[in-house]
Design an enzyme around this catalytic site. Structure first.
Site, PDB file in Angstrom:
ATOM      1  N   LEU A 186       0.815  -1.216   0.000  1.00  0.00           N
ATOM      2  CA  LEU A 186       0.000   0.000   0.000  1.00  0.00           C
ATOM      3  C   LEU A 186       0.851   1.269   0.000  1.00  0.00           C
ATOM      4  O   LEU A 186       1.744   1.437   0.821  1.00  0.00           O
ATOM      5  CB  LEU A 186      -0.885  -0.021   1.263  1.00  0.00           C
ATOM      6  CG  LEU A 186      -1.932   1.077   1.359  1.00  0.00           C
ATOM      7  CD1 LEU A 186      -2.950   0.960   0.253  1.00  0.00           C
ATOM      8  CD2 LEU A 186      -2.596   1.041   2.718  1.00  0.00           C
ATOM      9  N   ASP A 187       0.564   2.166  -0.900  1.00  0.00           N
ATOM     10  CA  ASP A 187       1.211   3.495  -0.968  1.00  0.00           C
ATOM     11  C   ASP A 187       2.701   3.433  -1.252  1.00  0.00           C
ATOM     12  O   ASP A 187       3.422   4.404  -1.024  1.00  0.00           O
ATOM     13  CB  ASP A 187       0.989   4.293   0.339  1.00  0.00           C
ATOM     14  CG  ASP A 187      -0.481   4.521   0.617  1.00  0.00           C
ATOM     15  OD1 ASP A 187      -1.270   4.492  -0.329  1.00  0.00           O
ATOM     16  OD2 ASP A 187      -0.839   4.714   1.792  1.00  0.00           O
TER      17      ASP A 187
END
Lengths: 282, 282, 282, 282
Positions: B225-226
């Site tokens: 994520l991210d």
């Protein structure tokens, strides 16, 4: 009778009528307001004010402050600037760009401070400081524990009695005790856009992460590394073609300008700290 | 006989003579080079090239690619643009600013893509999509597991066969399986200057941290994520007076412009991914 | 009894005690100050103040203003916001990016205004306005003098009674008479970093001049073309590789964001005009 | 046998096969290309190329250049970097920020140049130059015509034989004759975002015009004042609260960083001039 310019910083719980009472008090003592800035933190309703005023008859500071406290909420904290220049010590290691930049600005009157000296754990920058006629204190750290070295540094700081300690690329991590001793009086430049890339080698981290923007952050040093209140940040765009070395090169320009801006804000009493944030009255 | 414009992306180990061989091959097949960009990653010596050329006699793509592979290092990867427009699906939730901005740009020809539809887990933006005559697919997630919902979304995506999936403020976290299925074809906009403020509520985080700059980041979605490769970032200066709500307001303008720029780069075949970074030939 | 939020703008010659008197008056009428900003123009000693306050008992505006005028210098000018939303008319020609952006923001509540309609000298953007359920008034200019066309436009404006007229890429030059009629109520977006590149085709001018930065400027329209008070400016870096077409593309993103920011400042009563400059209380 | 790194700049009319021929020639002489950048000006079809290569056997430069000219269009212009450092003279007047910044960078190896000296029409900065062990040449202009003063300056320049003359806040306007004599070899820093605010006192002009952004521009000096090819520009946001003095203060930081970046681009042979624009291969 000459005119004196003073700066008053106020912080207290917000309540109705504060500005009216404060400006009334200032009128009563004959102060002429030059500039006035207020801010109310919306979540916790804390009131901040910076007032610059000129005054002919110089009241005793203590009298002014104690009278003000009587018309303000009980949690009020005040600071009244003195007429003397702030006393500043610079700490540096080997990199010259921030130190040199501050020396230049100071030499030509851009930073109104009493520059007490440069302390370094290396001799590298001694010539530079001496060329600017600034005392250079070399305190080597070889063969010492962090605490032993800091003790020696603090002995010199105790003699110098600085209002502000500026870490101009001082590449040593300070102990929590050191930070406590000089609470909220240490300004640091971090070579990244905090909170991105805390810790060491931020430009290498930035290169590996492939960011398209790099930055620099000037902040007050607290016991939690790289987490203190931020005063100034700036950034520049980069692209895939920038090697780590070139990121460093461009980063330096950000660092020196950001650090100098932050120092000037402090010297002009434009910064108030609230929890882990700053109120900056530019 | 009409002219065709093609874009060729090449990635391989660097070795002497690459450009000479490639440009020689292009001359042999009668291609006229319009623009040419190369980059050699300095640490691992990987060669990247983007060539835009026009050609009259349209060779078979397979022939071109197989002949090129014979004169390039064994690890070469090629991409040759086709004449058809890229097929794009937008995923959104409730916030209209990124979706509306893309719809506007697409309607007036600024984004050369075949817009297949908008998929959302809420009905909120259905009217907006329909006003732009774009199919809106509402797939509610209530009472479903993440996997069940994603299965339904992927069924629709399988029918649509997009080249690119754009998360235009799609507020659901994708499973690693979903991301693997559409590997390197999902573009996301994150509402912070990554890697600062990963995760949820970045503007609240930014307010609490007291940063003086906020940003937005468009990146390819990976299983972490991210943390995927960054295409475009932009920032704006803020100060202590910005409430979290105002940070959101200013952040939106960054988000929509950054996302649109990133999408345009993808549609124009200007992005190559290398490990976790992007080479962007603007 | 409900709370009303009001915004008071004051401009007058500076003199000691102003803030004290104004805040005293506000306390007297039971106003609770939410935010307060002041500025004293240093060269001509003019005082500007913006106060946002909440009040329970709604006084007559006229009473408030007339009482305030009695305690202020004779040259004081006041503005007290009303509870109704500002009335806005948009003028556009063929380019959709600014118009579409404002329509989107307005539709989703980001611009607190009563949008009365779009007037255009072309039919091109009629569909767009109608999709957003906004009245579209087509007033062709073919075969008319500038004055004849403006007469027709002003007839419609007279009916609509706007507080603000926003030129969202309206590509006609207004006559001095038109400007006078709607004095200081016309907001324009100019596609350059004014005062660079006044006049037509600024991106072509920018390309020829070889600038490394392009910009956009939102300003109030005055009788001197492109010379009115500036509200907002923004820029982006470009390089030699940007064709005039690409400068236009990047410029559009600046234009729409800058224009929307300026409009929001006007709608929130944050702008005061002083000679040819603006005081913007953000 | 040691490796030499060379930089080759080529400019000529565009035609098919140029890159292939040039890279073929470089392969033939045993050059290993490190980096390669090309640009074709789209309106006039002019080809620009910068190649950085390493080579073991050092060919005669003249041989290389004459052989290259045979395979290029007739209007080709070439520049091949030499192994010696560029020779630079700084001209300054009284303001120290740009001069001091360049001296610092040069002292610590950031600017790879042979710094021949500082020439000034005032003695003000003599101490600064001497502290950095750089020859300071004071050539007063009192009681002289512009031409007489320039004659004396040029006599010293003739002795020094600089490749580049850097106007580090040299506050005198040069005659066309002077500019012609040192054609395209004079770098200037202008304290505004050109073409806004040409001429004197740009910060005062900026204050009066009420701009929300100020800038600085580094450009090559041509016979038309402030109109030469631009190398680097940068800007910062300001607001109504900035006095002319504060604009100057913030402007200085832009000026020194912009000038140093431009000088570094020149020293690294990254700039090609085309009509009144620059091609900058960063």
């Amino acid at each position: 009778m000459s005119n004196h310019t003073r700066i008053l910083l106020i912080r207290c719980s917000d309540e109705p009528g504060l500005i009216h009472r404060i400006t009334g008090f200032l009128a009563k003592i004959g102060a002429n307001i030059i500039g006035n800035q207020e801010f109310v933190e919306p979540l916790q309703r804390v009131f901040f004010m910076r007032t610059e005023y000129s005054i002919q008859k110089e009241e005793e500071d203590k009298t002014i402050l104690s009278e003000l406290l009587q018309i303000l909420p009980k949690d009020a904290e005040l600071k009244l600037s003195t007429s003397r220049k702030a006393r500043v010590v610079l700490l540096a290691t080997k990199e010259p760009h921030c130190l040199g930049d501050i020396l230049l600005r100071w030499r030509y009157g851009e930073l109104p401070m009493d520059l007490l000296g440069v302390i370094s754990n290396h001799e590298t920058l001694g010539d530079l400081a001496r060329d600017f006629k600034v005392p250079f204190v070399f305190i080597p750290s070889d063969g010492m524990t962090r605490e032993e070295h800091e003790t020696k540094v603090q002995e010199r700081l105790q003699e110098m009695q600085p209002d502000w300690i500026v870490l101009a690329k001082y590449m040593r991590i300070l102990t929590p005790e050191f930070v406590r001793n000089w609470g909220n009086r240490i300004l640091n430049i971090h070579h990244s856009f905090l909170p991105a890339f805390v810790g060491a080698k931020p430009y290498e981290q930035a290169y590996k992460r492939g960011v398209k923007i790099i930055g620099a952050t000037a902040h007050i040093v607290t016991e939690n590394l790289d987490e203190g209140p931020i005063l100034v940040q700036d950034v520049c765009h980069v692209d895939h073609g920038y090697s780590p070395e070139r990121l460093v090169l461009y980063g330096r320009d950000l660092e020196k300008v950001v650090l100098a801006k932050a120092l000037r804000l402090l010297l002009e009493d434009r910064v108030m700290i609230f929890q882990n944030r700053t109120i900056v009255f530019e």
